[in-house]
Design a protein around this motif. Structure first.
Motif, PDB file in Angstrom:
ATOM      1  N   GLY A 105      -2.199  -2.483  20.873  1.00  0.00           N
ATOM      2  CA  GLY A 105      -1.363  -3.678  20.771  1.00  0.00           C
ATOM      3  C   GLY A 105      -2.201  -4.950  20.805  1.00  0.00           C
ATOM      4  O   GLY A 105      -1.947  -5.899  20.047  1.00  0.00           O
ATOM      5  N   LEU A 106      -3.197  -4.981  21.681  1.00  0.00           N
ATOM      6  CA  LEU A 106      -4.081  -6.151  21.757  1.00  0.00           C
ATOM      7  C   LEU A 106      -4.890  -6.313  20.471  1.00  0.00           C
ATOM      8  O   LEU A 106      -5.044  -7.438  19.970  1.00  0.00           O
ATOM      9  CB  LEU A 106      -5.014  -6.033  22.965  1.00  0.00           C
ATOM     10  CG  LEU A 106      -4.341  -6.159  24.335  1.00  0.00           C
ATOM     11  CD1 LEU A 106      -5.335  -5.831  25.445  1.00  0.00           C
ATOM     12  CD2 LEU A 106      -3.755  -7.554  24.530  1.00  0.00           C
ATOM     13  N   LEU A 107      -5.409  -5.208  19.938  1.00  0.00           N
ATOM     14  CA  LEU A 107      -6.158  -5.274  18.673  1.00  0.00           C
ATOM     15  C   LEU A 107      -5.262  -5.743  17.528  1.00  0.00           C
ATOM     16  O   LEU A 107      -5.676  -6.559  16.698  1.00  0.00           O
ATOM     17  CB  LEU A 107      -6.754  -3.911  18.330  1.00  0.00           C
ATOM     18  CG  LEU A 107      -7.951  -3.464  19.151  1.00  0.00           C
ATOM     19  CD1 LEU A 107      -8.292  -2.004  18.854  1.00  0.00           C
ATOM     20  CD2 LEU A 107      -9.150  -4.350  18.888  1.00  0.00           C
ATOM     21  N   THR A 108      -4.038  -5.242  17.502  1.00  0.00           N
ATOM     22  CA  THR A 108      -3.093  -5.657  16.468  1.00  0.00           C
ATOM     23  C   THR A 108      -2.772  -7.145  16.617  1.00  0.00           C
ATOM     24  O   THR A 108      -2.733  -7.878  15.626  1.00  0.00           O
ATOM     25  CB  THR A 108      -1.800  -4.824  16.548  1.00  0.00           C
ATOM     26  OG1 THR A 108      -2.139  -3.442  16.417  1.00  0.00           O
ATOM     27  CG2 THR A 108      -0.819  -5.200  15.452  1.00  0.00           C
ATOM     28  N   GLY A 109      -2.556  -7.579  17.852  1.00  0.00           N
ATOM     29  CA  GLY A 109      -2.277  -9.001  18.112  1.00  0.00           C
ATOM     30  C   GLY A 109      -3.448  -9.881  17.715  1.00  0.00           C
ATOM     31  O   GLY A 109      -3.247 -10.965  17.143  1.00  0.00           O
ATOM     32  N   LEU A 110      -4.657  -9.430  17.998  1.00  0.00           N
ATOM     33  CA  LEU A 110      -5.842 -10.183  17.613  1.00  0.00           C
ATOM     34  C   LEU A 110      -5.925 -10.311  16.096  1.00  0.00           C
ATOM     35  O   LEU A 110      -6.178 -11.390  15.565  1.00  0.00           O
ATOM     36  CB  LEU A 110      -7.110  -9.509  18.157  1.00  0.00           C
ATOM     37  CG  LEU A 110      -8.446 -10.133  17.765  1.00  0.00           C
ATOM     38  CD1 LEU A 110      -8.567 -11.536  18.353  1.00  0.00           C
ATOM     39  CD2 LEU A 110      -9.591  -9.265  18.234  1.00  0.00           C
ATOM     40  N   PHE A 111      -5.683  -9.207  15.396  1.00  0.00           N
ATOM     41  CA  PHE A 111      -5.713  -9.231  13.943  1.00  0.00           C
ATOM     42  C   PHE A 111      -4.633 -10.171  13.398  1.00  0.00           C
ATOM     43  O   PHE A 111      -4.875 -10.941  12.468  1.00  0.00           O
ATOM     44  CB  PHE A 111      -5.538  -7.826  13.367  1.00  0.00           C
ATOM     45  CG  PHE A 111      -5.691  -7.762  11.883  1.00  0.00           C
ATOM     46  CD1 PHE A 111      -6.936  -7.898  11.293  1.00  0.00           C
ATOM     47  CD2 PHE A 111      -4.593  -7.591  11.066  1.00  0.00           C
ATOM     48  CE1 PHE A 111      -7.089  -7.849   9.920  1.00  0.00           C
ATOM     49  CE2 PHE A 111      -4.723  -7.537   9.690  1.00  0.00           C
ATOM     50  CZ  PHE A 111      -5.978  -7.673   9.109  1.00  0.00           C
ATOM     51  N   ALA A 112      -3.452 -10.114  13.989  1.00  0.00           N
ATOM     52  CA  ALA A 112      -2.355 -10.998  13.558  1.00  0.00           C
ATOM     53  C   ALA A 112      -2.733 -12.462  13.782  1.00  0.00           C
ATOM     54  O   ALA A 112      -2.465 -13.316  12.930  1.00  0.00           O
ATOM     55  CB  ALA A 112      -1.071 -10.656  14.298  1.00  0.00           C
ATOM     56  N   GLY A 168      -0.894 -15.181  11.744  1.00  0.00           N
ATOM     57  CA  GLY A 168       0.439 -14.611  11.819  1.00  0.00           C
ATOM     58  C   GLY A 168       0.900 -13.871  10.582  1.00  0.00           C
ATOM     59  O   GLY A 168       1.961 -13.255  10.603  1.00  0.00           O
ATOM     60  N   LEU A 169       0.144 -13.931   9.509  1.00  0.00           N
ATOM     61  CA  LEU A 169       0.550 -13.250   8.283  1.00  0.00           C
ATOM     62  C   LEU A 169       0.684 -11.742   8.502  1.00  0.00           C
ATOM     63  O   LEU A 169       1.585 -11.106   7.958  1.00  0.00           O
ATOM     64  CB  LEU A 169      -0.458 -13.532   7.164  1.00  0.00           C
ATOM     65  CG  LEU A 169      -0.166 -12.904   5.813  1.00  0.00           C
ATOM     66  CD1 LEU A 169       1.160 -13.440   5.262  1.00  0.00           C
ATOM     67  CD2 LEU A 169      -1.287 -13.189   4.845  1.00  0.00           C
ATOM     68  N   ALA A 170      -0.162 -11.178   9.342  1.00  0.00           N
ATOM     69  CA  ALA A 170      -0.140  -9.741   9.587  1.00  0.00           C
ATOM     70  C   ALA A 170       1.146  -9.295  10.281  1.00  0.00           C
ATOM     71  O   ALA A 170       1.526  -8.133  10.187  1.00  0.00           O
ATOM     72  CB  ALA A 170      -1.354  -9.333  10.412  1.00  0.00           C
ATOM     73  N   VAL A 171       1.816 -10.204  10.980  1.00  0.00           N
ATOM     74  CA  VAL A 171       3.071  -9.859  11.648  1.00  0.00           C
ATOM     75  C   VAL A 171       4.112  -9.417  10.625  1.00  0.00           C
ATOM     76  O   VAL A 171       4.974  -8.584  10.910  1.00  0.00           O
ATOM     77  CB  VAL A 171       3.591 -11.044  12.497  1.00  0.00           C
ATOM     78  CG1 VAL A 171       4.953 -10.759  13.075  1.00  0.00           C
ATOM     79  CG2 VAL A 171       2.597 -11.356  13.604  1.00  0.00           C
ATOM     80  N   LEU A 172       4.027  -9.949   9.420  1.00  0.00           N
ATOM     81  CA  LEU A 172       4.953  -9.554   8.369  1.00  0.00           C
ATOM     82  C   LEU A 172       4.718  -8.122   7.919  1.00  0.00           C
ATOM     83  O   LEU A 172       5.575  -7.508   7.300  1.00  0.00           O
ATOM     84  CB  LEU A 172       4.829 -10.500   7.169  1.00  0.00           C
ATOM     85  CG  LEU A 172       5.143 -11.975   7.457  1.00  0.00           C
ATOM     86  CD1 LEU A 172       4.836 -12.820   6.234  1.00  0.00           C
ATOM     87  CD2 LEU A 172       6.589 -12.145   7.885  1.00  0.00           C
ATOM     88  N   LEU A 173       3.571  -7.615   8.243  1.00  0.00           N
ATOM     89  CA  LEU A 173       3.222  -6.252   7.857  1.00  0.00           C
ATOM     90  C   LEU A 173       3.411  -5.327   9.058  1.00  0.00           C
ATOM     91  O   LEU A 173       2.468  -4.999   9.769  1.00  0.00           O
ATOM     92  CB  LEU A 173       1.775  -6.192   7.365  1.00  0.00           C
ATOM     93  CG  LEU A 173       1.391  -7.165   6.247  1.00  0.00           C
ATOM     94  CD1 LEU A 173      -0.107  -7.138   6.024  1.00  0.00           C
ATOM     95  CD2 LEU A 173       2.144  -6.817   4.973  1.00  0.00           C
ATOM     96  N   LEU A 174       4.644  -4.931   9.302  1.00  0.00           N
ATOM     97  CA  LEU A 174       4.962  -4.098  10.455  1.00  0.00           C
ATOM     98  C   LEU A 174       4.112  -2.826  10.542  1.00  0.00           C
ATOM     99  O   LEU A 174       3.725  -2.427  11.635  1.00  0.00           O
ATOM    100  CB  LEU A 174       6.457  -3.757  10.452  1.00  0.00           C
ATOM    101  CG  LEU A 174       7.004  -3.090  11.695  1.00  0.00           C
ATOM    102  CD1 LEU A 174       6.716  -3.926  12.932  1.00  0.00           C
ATOM    103  CD2 LEU A 174       8.489  -2.850  11.549  1.00  0.00           C
ATOM    104  N   PRO A 175       3.778  -2.210   9.439  1.00  0.00           N
ATOM    105  CA  PRO A 175       2.946  -1.000   9.530  1.00  0.00           C
ATOM    106  C   PRO A 175       1.530  -1.259  10.060  1.00  0.00           C
ATOM    107  O   PRO A 175       0.787  -0.312  10.297  1.00  0.00           O
ATOM    108  CB  PRO A 175       2.879  -0.485   8.091  1.00  0.00           C
ATOM    109  CG  PRO A 175       4.056  -1.078   7.408  1.00  0.00           C
ATOM    110  CD  PRO A 175       4.274  -2.408   8.081  1.00  0.00           C
ATOM    111  N   LEU A 176       1.164  -2.506  10.242  1.00  0.00           N
ATOM    112  CA  LEU A 176      -0.176  -2.817  10.734  1.00  0.00           C
ATOM    113  C   LEU A 176      -0.465  -2.120  12.058  1.00  0.00           C
ATOM    114  O   LEU A 176      -1.554  -1.574  12.250  1.00  0.00           O
ATOM    115  CB  LEU A 176      -0.364  -4.328  10.880  1.00  0.00           C
ATOM    116  CG  LEU A 176      -1.711  -4.761  11.446  1.00  0.00           C
ATOM    117  CD1 LEU A 176      -2.828  -4.382  10.474  1.00  0.00           C
ATOM    118  CD2 LEU A 176      -1.724  -6.241  11.716  1.00  0.00           C
TER     119      LEU A 176
END
Length: 154
Positions: free
Chosen positions: A43-50, A55-63
């Motif tokens: 979750g932290l890695l995903t949040g960092l990437f987002a 925030g564009l990565a948040v639109l990509l739920l499969p991330l």
């Protein structure tokens, strides 16, 4: 020489749970703790990437799923354990006692994802972990792998 027809552990290089229970003591609980740690780290890695993508990565739920898959596959291939497993002092081993290679890490990760996606399979996996002598889940049974305590191996 052991007879594989009469001795169910003859095909295993890992210690038998009946004679070396220290290898499997609390591995199911440790796997649950490791899973929780890994979910937080993913979750932290995903949040960092987002955050890095504004925030564009948040639109990509499969991330989250992609990060989780790569995290698990890479760490199992590198050390036969995820960071959460290392913190819980367990590691996954092949039937012959060897560490995971890239292919086995991929198959184990794929098995985990399939069982997480299909609830009855996840339920079967948890029941198998609780009832089998080696604490093996469904994917472990299929691949012939097992989680062991690192401290018992040393």
């Amino acid at each position: 020489m052991q007879n594989t027809m009469t001795d169910p552990d003859a095909s295993w290089a890992l210690p038998a749970p009946e004679t070396h229970p220290e290898f499997y003591a609390d591995t199911v609980t440790k796997r649950a703790v490791a899973w929780a740690i890994d979910v937080v780290l993913i979750g932290l890695l995903t949040g960092l990437f987002a955050a890095l993508t504004v925030g564009l990565a948040v639109l990509l739920l499969p991330l989250f799923g992609l990060v989780s898959f790569l995290y698990r596959w890479w760490s199992l291939a590198a050390r036969s354990a995820t960071p959460g497993m290392r913190l819980a002092s367990i590691e996954l081993r092949l039937q012959d006692g060897a560490s995971f290679d890239t292919g086995t890490a991929f198959l184990h990760t794929m098995g985990y994802f399939i069982s997480m996606a299909i609830f009855p399979l996840q339920l079967i996996s948890v029941i198998l972990m609780l009832m089998s002598a080696r604490g093996q889940g469904l994917t472990d049974h299929i691949l012939g792998t097992a989680a062991i305590n690192r401290t018992a191996r040393a």
